[in-house]
Design an enzyme around this catalytic site. Structure first.
Site, PDB file in Angstrom:
ATOM      1  N   ASN A  67      35.145  39.464   9.454  1.00 30.18           N
ATOM      2  CA  ASN A  67      34.057  39.857   8.800  1.00 30.18           C
ATOM      3  C   ASN A  67      34.069  39.471   7.336  1.00 30.18           C
ATOM      4  OD1 ASN A  67      31.365  41.730   9.201  1.00 30.18           O
ATOM      5  ND2 ASN A  67      32.414  42.128   6.893  1.00 30.18           N
ATOM      6  N   ARG A 106      25.014  23.213   6.120  1.00 32.53           N
ATOM      7  CA  ARG A 106      25.204  21.982   5.748  1.00 32.53           C
ATOM      8  C   ARG A 106      26.354  21.338   6.601  1.00 32.53           C
ATOM      9  NH1 ARG A 106      26.728  22.820  -0.194  1.00 32.53           N
ATOM     10  NH2 ARG A 106      27.148  20.293  -0.096  1.00 32.53           N
ATOM     11  N   ARG A 144       0.729  -1.431   0.074  1.00 32.80           N
ATOM     12  CA  ARG A 144       0.197   0.009   0.009  1.00 32.80           C
ATOM     13  C   ARG A 144       0.765   1.263  -0.227  1.00 32.80           C
ATOM     14  NH1 ARG A 144      -4.198   0.348   4.318  1.00 32.80           N
ATOM     15  NH2 ARG A 144      -3.337  -1.700   5.277  1.00 32.80           N
ATOM     16  N   ARG A 182      41.813  43.384  -8.609  1.00 34.17           N
ATOM     17  CA  ARG A 182      40.764  43.622  -9.645  1.00 34.17           C
ATOM     18  C   ARG A 182      41.561  44.874 -10.221  1.00 34.17           C
ATOM     19  NH1 ARG A 182      37.991  46.844  -4.755  1.00 34.17           N
ATOM     20  NH2 ARG A 182      39.068  48.565  -4.810  1.00 34.17           N
ATOM     21  N   ASN A 239      -5.271  -5.496  20.343  1.00 36.22           N
ATOM     22  CA  ASN A 239      -3.968  -6.151  20.146  1.00 36.22           C
ATOM     23  C   ASN A 239      -3.105  -4.980  19.166  1.00 36.22           C
ATOM     24  OD1 ASN A 239      -1.407  -7.430  20.161  1.00 36.22           O
ATOM     25  ND2 ASN A 239      -2.162  -8.830  18.422  1.00 36.22           N
ATOM     26  N   ASN A 264      35.956  26.343  -3.892  1.00 35.30           N
ATOM     27  CA  ASN A 264      36.426  25.170  -3.323  1.00 35.30           C
ATOM     28  C   ASN A 264      36.628  23.951  -4.102  1.00 35.30           C
ATOM     29  OD1 ASN A 264      33.914  25.015  -3.258  1.00 35.30           O
ATOM     30  ND2 ASN A 264      33.575  23.477  -1.561  1.00 35.30           N
TER      31      ASN A 264
HETATM   32  C1  UD1 Z   1      -1.982  -8.231  13.411  1.00 40.97           C
HETATM   33  C2  UD1 Z   1      -2.527  -9.087  14.626  1.00 40.97           C
HETATM   34  C3  UD1 Z   1      -3.718  -8.471  15.273  1.00 40.97           C
HETATM   35  C4  UD1 Z   1      -3.297  -6.976  15.560  1.00 40.97           C
HETATM   36  C5  UD1 Z   1      -2.645  -6.231  14.510  1.00 40.97           C
HETATM   37  C6  UD1 Z   1      -2.371  -4.912  14.998  1.00 40.97           C
HETATM   38  C7  UD1 Z   1      -1.975 -11.279  14.339  1.00 40.97           C
HETATM   39  C8  UD1 Z   1      -2.391 -12.683  13.669  1.00 40.97           C
HETATM   40  N1  UD1 Z   1      -2.936 -10.314  14.355  1.00 40.97           N
HETATM   41  O1  UD1 Z   1      -2.808  -8.182  12.335  1.00 40.97           O
HETATM   42  O2  UD1 Z   1      -4.210  -9.186  16.483  1.00 40.97           O
HETATM   43  O3  UD1 Z   1      -4.488  -6.244  16.187  1.00 40.97           O
HETATM   44  O4  UD1 Z   1      -1.667  -6.895  13.917  1.00 40.97           O
HETATM   45  O5  UD1 Z   1      -1.689  -4.160  13.881  1.00 40.97           O
HETATM   46  O6  UD1 Z   1      -0.677 -11.484  14.938  1.00 40.97           O
HETATM   47  N2  UD1 Z   1       4.286 -10.179   9.176  1.00 40.97           N
HETATM   48  C9  UD1 Z   1       5.328 -11.041   8.798  1.00 40.97           C
HETATM   49  N3  UD1 Z   1       5.104 -12.064   8.289  1.00 40.97           N
HETATM   50  C10 UD1 Z   1       3.959 -12.409   8.064  1.00 40.97           C
HETATM   51  C11 UD1 Z   1       2.842 -11.782   8.473  1.00 40.97           C
HETATM   52  C12 UD1 Z   1       2.995 -10.671   8.960  1.00 40.97           C
HETATM   53  O7  UD1 Z   1       6.559 -10.261   9.117  1.00 40.97           O
HETATM   54  O8  UD1 Z   1       3.595 -13.577   7.681  1.00 40.97           O
HETATM   55  C13 UD1 Z   1       4.429  -8.654   9.819  1.00 40.97           C
HETATM   56  C14 UD1 Z   1       4.157  -7.458   8.907  1.00 40.97           C
HETATM   57  O9  UD1 Z   1       5.162  -7.101   8.075  1.00 40.97           O
HETATM   58  C15 UD1 Z   1       3.657  -6.412   9.840  1.00 40.97           C
HETATM   59  C16 UD1 Z   1       3.260  -7.476  11.199  1.00 40.97           C
HETATM   60  O10 UD1 Z   1       3.748  -8.564  10.816  1.00 40.97           O
HETATM   61  O11 UD1 Z   1       4.749  -5.560  10.348  1.00 40.97           O
HETATM   62  C17 UD1 Z   1       1.762  -7.561  11.232  1.00 40.97           C
HETATM   63  O12 UD1 Z   1       1.050  -8.106  10.193  1.00 40.97           O
HETATM   64  P1  UD1 Z   1      -0.236  -7.491   9.435  1.00 40.97           P
HETATM   65  O13 UD1 Z   1      -0.440  -8.474   8.268  1.00 40.97           O
HETATM   66  O14 UD1 Z   1      -0.448  -5.991   9.362  1.00 40.97           O
HETATM   67  O15 UD1 Z   1      -1.231  -8.225  10.571  1.00 40.97           O
HETATM   68  P2  UD1 Z   1      -2.654  -7.690  11.056  1.00 40.97           P
HETATM   69  O16 UD1 Z   1      -3.745  -8.953  10.288  1.00 40.97           O
HETATM   70  O17 UD1 Z   1      -2.874  -6.342  10.864  1.00 40.97           O
END
Ligand code: UD1
Ligand code: MG
Length: 459
Positions: free
Chosen positions: A370, A326, A24, A433, A180, A379
């Protein structure tokens, strides 16, 4: 700014989940390498883990974005990443770190790499639960709109019975506002033991990390929730959410600086970096941008529309309006850097002034020197950079070009419009100059002649 590092009672490790696709964001840059306050989301997540005192940090990366793994290894070392391929859910992602943590005895905290506002301070209450005897603890929040989140099924006393994912929730469960955040902590051995029993017979066909809570509760283990403000656990999934998180971070940091005594007449227009240091007693006017690596001492005034990065501003110095500092600009106390002056890798001495329209790159300017309007340190010869050094109390005439490498001595002067290619000794005047010639009456005669011609034509 990050929270101070805590020293935990039991050893801690972190597993940072970063295997999601981040589609996204619609960007060729992987989501977690986008920046907030000039620092990648991944680095913010690592900062939080370090701030919690985690001695081992494992980043779980997807096969689709090798740059994420490279960035993590660059900061944490060659063993800091594991690959989850294909991604089969958050539980499966944590399991990918099992071997890497096989010899670790202590607590493991699972976090997401795309939650840059979830700092060590935000996660700290989770470890209060662990210290208080919880085997598994989850960081929750009360959602304004809980749709999409896993719901916390709670009993009195922060007892957590289980977590129900949105897709598994019935109508009554969907009314639950306690959600969560994704951050979970447990003893390493218990966590991987529970994960081995998580199945994927659910609506998404994924291995849910959240299922470990119900499994732990069934085993009569102590499962608890801790809570954090909703804004601090927001994940970033789109460019708009990244901008929203940035705004939250910026406001919090500006507010903290004002508490420390920094004056900001229009704080909403000031943009800070993760490591910007501004001492109480400094003033930051409207529309000032701080890139990474800036320090400003007390009494300094950064006037409107200035841009600073990699620079240090000494006590009571005046910068801007419209100044550009910078990397390597070291502005001494009480020095003045005025409008449309660019300074790069130059040490400006105490009380020195460069007030208008100049480029000062590579070198030094002595105390109380100054620098006249329009001065350029030349440079670069197209291949190499060279240094210009201006001595104490020297006076550089307006529109001087100082062709590096060159040195203008203490108390020396250069005439306006000079192109200085040779060193100028202390106390000398350098003029480079053409001599001025005067032709008396020439302009008057010239005008009369031209006017006569014009008049003859129009008759
Ligand atoms: C997850 C939680 C949900 C919580 C929510 C908060 C689970 C099953 N669900 O849901 O309870 O409320 O996050 O945002 O844990 N990721 C991996 N590998 C995977 C899947 C995910 O590394 O196979 C990582 C993603 O990059 C991300 C995070 O885990 O950073 C959460 O994954 P996402 O798919 O966003 O989980 P949600 O369905 O939103
Ligand atoms: Mg999510």
């Amino acid at each position: 700014m990050t929270d101070p590092v805590v020293k935990p009672i039991r050893p801690r490790a972190a597993v940072i989940l970063a295997a999601g696709q981040g589609t996204r964001m619609k960007s060729p840059t992987p989501k977690v390498l986008h920046k907030l306050a000039g620092r990648t989301l991944l680095d913010h997540a690592i900062d939080a883990a370090e701030g919690l005192g985690c001695e081992r940090i494992i980043v779980v990366v997807g096969a689709h974005s090798p740059q994420v793994g490279e960035a993590a290894r660059k900061r944490l070392g060659p063993d800091a990443t594991v690959i989850q391929d294909p991604p089969l859910g958050t539980g499966h992602a944590v399991l990918a770190a099992k071997d890497a943590l096989a010899d670790f005895e202590g607590d493991v905290v699972v976090t997401y790499a795309d939650c840059p506002l979830t700092t060590a301070g935000v996660i700290a209450p989770l470890f209060d639960q662990i210290t208080g005897g919880a085997h598994v603890a989850v960081l929750g929040f009360e959602a304004h709109n809980p749709t999409g989140y896993g719901r916390l099924i709670l009993a009195p006393g922060h007892v957590l019975l289980r977590i129900v994912e949105e897709k598994e929730a019935d109508l009554a469960t969907k009314q639950v506002k306690h959600c969560n955040s994704g951050v979970l902590a447990a003893d390493r051995a218990i966590l991987f033991d529970l994960l081995a029993n998580v199945r994927n017979d659910n609506a998404k066909g994924e291995y849910y990390l959240t299922d470990v809570v119900g499994l732990a509760h069934d085993r009569k283990l102590v499962t608890r929730a801790a809570f954090a403000p909703e804004a601090s656990v927001q994940g970033v999934n789109s460019q708009a959410e990244l901008a929203a998180a940035e705004a939250v971070w910026q406001k919090a940091r500006r507010d903290a600086l004002m508490v420390e005594g920094v004056t900001m007449p229009a704080p909403d227009t000031v943009h800070l970096s993760w490591d910007t240091k501004i001492a109480g007693g400094a003033v930051v006017e409207q529309f000032v941008v701080f890139g990474p690596g800036v320090g400003v001492e007390s009494g300094a005034v950064i006037k409107a529309f200035s841009h600073l990065e990699g620079a240090h501003v000494g006590e009571c110095a005046l910068i801007g309006p419209y100044a550009r500092l910078r990397p390597g600009a070291e502005i001494g106390p009480e020095a003045h850097i005025g409008n449309f002056v660019e300074v790069k890798k130059v040490k400006i001495g105490k009380g020195a002034k460069a007030n208008h329209l100049s480029y000062l790159g590579d070198g030094s300017v002595g105390e109380k020197a100054n620098i006249g309007a329009g001065t350029i340190f030349c440079n670069y010869d197209g291949f190499e950079k060279f240094e210009t050094h201006v001595g104490k109390g020297a006076f550089i005439g307006s529109n001087s070009a100082l062709v590096a490498p060159v040195r203008v001595g203490d108390g020396a002067m250069t005439g306006s419009g000079s192109v200085i290619t040779k060193d100028v000794e202390d106390g000398a005047l350098a003029l480079a100059r053409p001599e001025q010639t005067i032709k008396a009456g020439w302009a008057t005669k010239f005008r009369a002649l031209k006017q006569a011609k014009k008049d003859a034509k129009t008759k």
